[in-house]
Write a protein that holds these residues in place. Structure first.
Motif, PDB file in Angstrom:
ATOM      1  N   THR A 196       0.833  -1.210   0.000  1.00 57.84           N
ATOM      2  CA  THR A 196       0.000   0.000   0.000  1.00 57.84           C
ATOM      3  C   THR A 196       0.866   1.258   0.000  1.00 57.84           C
ATOM      4  O   THR A 196       0.526   2.254  -0.635  1.00 57.84           O
ATOM      5  CB  THR A 196      -0.930   0.018   1.227  1.00 57.84           C
ATOM      6  OG1 THR A 196      -0.140  -0.167   2.418  1.00 57.84           O
ATOM      7  CG2 THR A 196      -1.964  -1.098   1.141  1.00 57.84           C
ATOM      8  N   GLN A 199       1.191   4.119  -2.895  1.00 55.24           N
ATOM      9  CA  GLN A 199       0.994   5.523  -2.542  1.00 55.24           C
ATOM     10  C   GLN A 199       2.114   6.386  -3.112  1.00 55.24           C
ATOM     11  O   GLN A 199       1.876   7.492  -3.628  1.00 55.24           O
ATOM     12  CB  GLN A 199       0.925   5.685  -1.022  1.00 55.24           C
ATOM     13  CG  GLN A 199       0.568   7.100  -0.564  1.00 55.24           C
ATOM     14  CD  GLN A 199       0.515   7.222   0.950  1.00 55.24           C
ATOM     15  OE1 GLN A 199       0.750   6.251   1.680  1.00 55.24           O
ATOM     16  NE2 GLN A 199       0.220   8.416   1.440  1.00 55.24           N
ATOM     17  N   LYS A 227      -7.955   9.848   4.560  1.00 55.09           N
ATOM     18  CA  LYS A 227      -8.169   8.470   4.128  1.00 55.09           C
ATOM     19  C   LYS A 227      -7.793   7.496   5.230  1.00 55.09           C
ATOM     20  O   LYS A 227      -8.522   6.543   5.517  1.00 55.09           O
ATOM     21  CB  LYS A 227      -7.350   8.194   2.873  1.00 55.09           C
ATOM     22  CG  LYS A 227      -7.556   6.799   2.299  1.00 55.09           C
ATOM     23  CD  LYS A 227      -6.725   6.602   1.035  1.00 55.09           C
ATOM     24  CE  LYS A 227      -6.918   5.193   0.488  1.00 55.09           C
ATOM     25  NZ  LYS A 227      -6.089   4.959  -0.723  1.00 55.09           N
ATOM     26  N   GLN A 228      -6.661   7.749   5.883  1.00 55.67           N
ATOM     27  CA  GLN A 228      -6.226   6.879   6.975  1.00 55.67           C
ATOM     28  C   GLN A 228      -7.206   6.919   8.135  1.00 55.67           C
ATOM     29  O   GLN A 228      -7.515   5.889   8.735  1.00 55.67           O
ATOM     30  CB  GLN A 228      -4.834   7.295   7.453  1.00 55.67           C
ATOM     31  CG  GLN A 228      -3.711   6.910   6.512  1.00 55.67           C
ATOM     32  CD  GLN A 228      -2.358   7.328   7.042  1.00 55.67           C
ATOM     33  OE1 GLN A 228      -2.257   7.958   8.092  1.00 55.67           O
ATOM     34  NE2 GLN A 228      -1.313   6.979   6.321  1.00 55.67           N
ATOM     35  N   ALA A 250     -10.393   7.476   8.105  1.00 54.23           N
ATOM     36  CA  ALA A 250     -11.594   6.715   7.760  1.00 54.23           C
ATOM     37  C   ALA A 250     -11.337   5.208   7.869  1.00 54.23           C
ATOM     38  O   ALA A 250     -12.160   4.460   8.413  1.00 54.23           O
ATOM     39  CB  ALA A 250     -12.045   7.072   6.348  1.00 54.23           C
ATOM     40  N   GLU A 251     -10.176   4.770   7.372  1.00 53.42           N
ATOM     41  CA  GLU A 251      -9.845   3.344   7.413  1.00 53.42           C
ATOM     42  C   GLU A 251      -9.648   2.859   8.846  1.00 53.42           C
ATOM     43  O   GLU A 251     -10.102   1.763   9.214  1.00 53.42           O
ATOM     44  CB  GLU A 251      -8.584   3.082   6.593  1.00 53.42           C
ATOM     45  CG  GLU A 251      -8.778   3.277   5.085  1.00 53.42           C
ATOM     46  CD  GLU A 251      -7.479   3.148   4.312  1.00 53.42           C
ATOM     47  OE1 GLU A 251      -6.404   3.093   4.972  1.00 53.42           O
ATOM     48  OE2 GLU A 251      -7.533   3.097   3.073  1.00 53.42           O
ATOM     49  N   LEU A 252      -8.997   3.671   9.673  1.00 54.90           N
ATOM     50  CA  LEU A 252      -8.756   3.282  11.055  1.00 54.90           C
ATOM     51  C   LEU A 252     -10.057   3.190  11.849  1.00 54.90           C
ATOM     52  O   LEU A 252     -10.235   2.286  12.668  1.00 54.90           O
ATOM     53  CB  LEU A 252      -7.797   4.269  11.716  1.00 54.90           C
ATOM     54  CG  LEU A 252      -6.341   4.228  11.234  1.00 54.90           C
ATOM     55  CD1 LEU A 252      -5.572   5.421  11.763  1.00 54.90           C
ATOM     56  CD2 LEU A 252      -5.671   2.934  11.668  1.00 54.90           C
ATOM     57  N   SER A 253     -10.959   4.130  11.627  1.00 51.86           N
ATOM     58  CA  SER A 253     -12.221   4.148  12.369  1.00 51.86           C
ATOM     59  C   SER A 253     -13.100   2.945  12.049  1.00 51.86           C
ATOM     60  O   SER A 253     -13.980   2.583  12.831  1.00 51.86           O
ATOM     61  CB  SER A 253     -12.990   5.439  12.071  1.00 51.86           C
ATOM     62  OG  SER A 253     -12.314   6.560  12.602  1.00 51.86           O
ATOM     63  N   GLU A 254     -12.867   2.333  10.908  1.00 52.85           N
ATOM     64  CA  GLU A 254     -13.667   1.172  10.502  1.00 52.85           C
ATOM     65  C   GLU A 254     -13.147  -0.138  11.081  1.00 52.85           C
ATOM     66  O   GLU A 254     -13.775  -1.181  10.918  1.00 52.85           O
ATOM     67  CB  GLU A 254     -13.687   1.080   8.974  1.00 52.85           C
ATOM     68  CG  GLU A 254     -14.467   2.208   8.309  1.00 52.85           C
ATOM     69  CD  GLU A 254     -14.366   2.167   6.788  1.00 52.85           C
ATOM     70  OE1 GLU A 254     -13.688   1.239   6.280  1.00 52.85           O
ATOM     71  OE2 GLU A 254     -14.960   3.030   6.133  1.00 52.85           O
ATOM     72  N   LYS A 255     -12.022  -0.107  11.761  1.00 54.99           N
ATOM     73  CA  LYS A 255     -11.451  -1.341  12.310  1.00 54.99           C
ATOM     74  C   LYS A 255     -12.324  -1.892  13.430  1.00 54.99           C
ATOM     75  O   LYS A 255     -12.891  -1.138  14.232  1.00 54.99           O
ATOM     76  CB  LYS A 255     -10.032  -1.082  12.830  1.00 54.99           C
ATOM     77  CG  LYS A 255      -9.008  -0.856  11.722  1.00 54.99           C
ATOM     78  CD  LYS A 255      -7.626  -0.626  12.294  1.00 54.99           C
ATOM     79  CE  LYS A 255      -6.599  -0.431  11.182  1.00 54.99           C
ATOM     80  NZ  LYS A 255      -6.286  -1.690  10.478  1.00 54.99           N
ATOM     81  N   ASP A 287      -1.966  -6.100  14.654  1.00 53.54           N
ATOM     82  CA  ASP A 287      -2.286  -5.001  13.742  1.00 53.54           C
ATOM     83  C   ASP A 287      -1.456  -3.787  14.162  1.00 53.54           C
ATOM     84  O   ASP A 287      -1.759  -3.132  15.153  1.00 53.54           O
ATOM     85  CB  ASP A 287      -3.787  -4.697  13.819  1.00 53.54           C
ATOM     86  CG  ASP A 287      -4.223  -3.660  12.786  1.00 53.54           C
ATOM     87  OD1 ASP A 287      -3.390  -3.284  11.936  1.00 53.54           O
ATOM     88  OD2 ASP A 287      -5.391  -3.237  12.830  1.00 53.54           O
ATOM     89  N   ALA A 316      -9.540   9.733  13.945  1.00 53.10           N
ATOM     90  CA  ALA A 316      -9.987   8.340  14.010  1.00 53.10           C
ATOM     91  C   ALA A 316     -10.190   7.922  15.460  1.00 53.10           C
ATOM     92  O   ALA A 316      -9.516   8.418  16.369  1.00 53.10           O
ATOM     93  CB  ALA A 316      -8.975   7.432  13.334  1.00 53.10           C
TER      94      ALA A 316
END
Length: 515
Positions: free
Chosen positions: A108, A112, A203-204, A206-211, A284, A308
């Protein structure tokens, strides 16, 4: 230049070159140019079937300089100076990556880098004794290899002292991007990417909050955090680590000779081992993320600086500590302009100049001994009437003709000319007299401050800001544990932090099975 053992190892590494590359050495007739050309020729001898050499005797830019590129392409990676010392690894990696050997960075991250769509010209000023500099050099070099819009140049401040003066650089690594100051001090590839890729933070977040929620979330990636993560993961529970900087203070430590069973190592090597050990388990790992809030709801929530929110059934705080500052007028104004905190990194920039070390503990006296071999004179200022350093270090410092030790000295002000440090003031605590010391550099070595500001209104802390823990690592908040230098543990040592982290993980596991 290279001894037989180094040549043998380098020859083995260079077998990993897949595609032909070309080295171009720019010379100016100086001894350093001959030294660099000699190094290049030794490299060619080890892999002449894949590496070719050209010499530019009338360069338009810096010299001596070594440029590395895939054959037929314009160079995007350059070393201005002699890439030896800590930067030899940077040179080897540049050769391998230019020759098609893949990086170990996450896919990833590689994507980037390739997706960056603007011209980026990095210049990284270093000293060969700086152990923080290679991380930055290697990061921008990799970016340059992967993206044709990016260039990277390592510049040895000891060789190009005129540039150090012109750009008023008094601390390394110092990074310039497209001619403007970009950053100072150790930076990881992720940190640099996040800074140049303006959309990365959102972007990070949003991705972290979805964990999904964790069973154990470790906040901090030093020895305590790494040990806690390993012990938790071995229990088979969902484990996460969120860290602003993996490795913490240990990354800035050079000689480590009291780590039991390992006779001698250094910080960067130990940190690399810690990270690999953590990643051997199903952990993780979320790097370059700073925690700013802790709150207990149904689960424990940790809010990050980017907004996040991570959730976990239990949390282990291992945020460590940082260098204590003097908190006197002029310190912040002249930070990285003569006020420094790492003698290994910045000491060579003060070659032949007068310096001061604030603090008479082990780190302060060690700094004075190291600096004495580089600078004109070192003045050590110790607040107390006794030195806290080990006797063997004190005797060594006292034997050096260019080291002066002053006790009962309270530093009161850093003096400068608007551009750089020119001196300091201190008060004699016995006579109350004020004194002036003419120095160009001030190295602050007066202990540590726990990284606990974001916990002030949440957990019980001591008046020094340390998190209060019991024998099991439990804090004043249910489900929250703490370990390492951020806690009330009386001795701040790597091995003690590791034991503290393991202890907190076992405490957290016991909490989980009981609740």
């Amino acid at each position: 230049m290279l001894d037989a053992n180094i040549k043998q190892q380098l020859g083995t590494y260079l077998q990993n070159i897949v595609n032909p590359i070309e080295i171009t050495v720019s010379t100016n007739g100086s001894a350093k140019s001959e030294e660099l050309l000699s190094l290049a020729r030794e490299i060619i001898e080890l892999r002449s079937d894949k590496i070719s050499l050209s010499v530019d005797e009338n360069p338009a830019g810096r010299a001596p300089q070594m440029a590395i590129a895939p054959q037929g392409q314009a160079p995007r990676v350059r070393f201005a100076g002699i890439p030896m010392g800590h930067e030899f690894t940077s040179l080897v990696l540049a050769l391998l990556q230019a020759g098609g050997h893949p990086s170990k960075a996450a896919q990833t991250v590689l994507e980037q880098i390739k997706g960056l769509d603007r011209e980026l010209n990095f210049e990284v000023y270093i000293s060969l004794s700086c152990h923080n500099c290679p991380d930055v050099v290697q990061a921008v070099n990799l970016m340059s290899v992967l993206n044709p819009k990016i260039t990277a140049t390592m510049i040895d401040g000891g060789v190009f002292q005129n540039e150090i003066t012109e750009r008023n650089i008094m601390g390394v690594p110092a990074v310039f991007l497209n001619g403007e100051h970009f950053g100072q001090g150790r930076m990881t590839l992720d940190e640099i990417l996040n800074k140049v890729d303006t959309g990365a933070a959102d972007k990070q977040a949003a991705e972290l909050s979805e964990k999904a929620p964790y069973d154990v979330l470790v906040v901090g990636g030093g020895p305590a955090g790494a040990a806690a993560a390993i012990y938790a993961a071995r229990k088979g529970i969902r484990t996460g680590v969120v860290a602003e900087r993996f490795g913490g203070q240990v990354s800035d430590t050079m000689a480590i000779e009291n780590f039991i069973s390992v006779k001698a190592t250094d910080g960067p090597k130990l940190v690399a081992g810690l990270e690999q050990h953590v990643l051997d388990y199903d952990v993780d790992l979320m790097k370059t993320q700073k925690a700013v809030r802790l709150e207990k709801k149904d689960l424990v929530e940790v809010e990050l600086e980017n907004g996040a929110i991570l959730k976990s059934k239990s949390v282990i705080l291992a945020t460590g500590a940082r260098w204590r500052e003097m908190n006197v007028p002029g310190e912040q104004e002249y930070r990285n302009k003569g006020v420094a905190y790492c003698p290994h990194c910045d000491g060579p920039l003060f070659k032949g100049k007068k310096t001061a070390v604030i603090g008479g503990g082990n780190s302060g006296i060690e700094a004075a001994i190291d600096l004495a071999g580089i600078v004109e004179h070192v003045t050590v200022l110790e607040f107390s009437d006794t030195l806290r350093a080990d006797d063997v270090l004190v005797k060594k410092a006292q034997s050096l003709p260019n080291v002066t030790i002053i006790k009962n000295a309270m530093t009161t002000e850093v003096l400068g000319d608007g551009q750089r440090v020119i001196g300091l003031k201190y008060t004699d605590r016995l006579t109350d007299e004020s004194h002036l010391v003419d120095v160009a550099g001030i190295f602050v070595q007066i202990g540590l401050v726990p990284n606990s500001e974001f916990l002030r209104d949440t957990l019980e802390l001591t008046n020094r800001g340390e998190v209060v823990v019991d024998a099991h690592g439990r804090t004043s908040m249910e489900g929250v544990f703490a370990a390492g230098d951020v806690t009330t543990a009386p001795y701040k040592q790597i091995i003690i932090s590791m034991g503290s982290g393991a202890n907190a993980a076992l405490g957290a596991f016991d909490y989980l099975i009981r609740n």
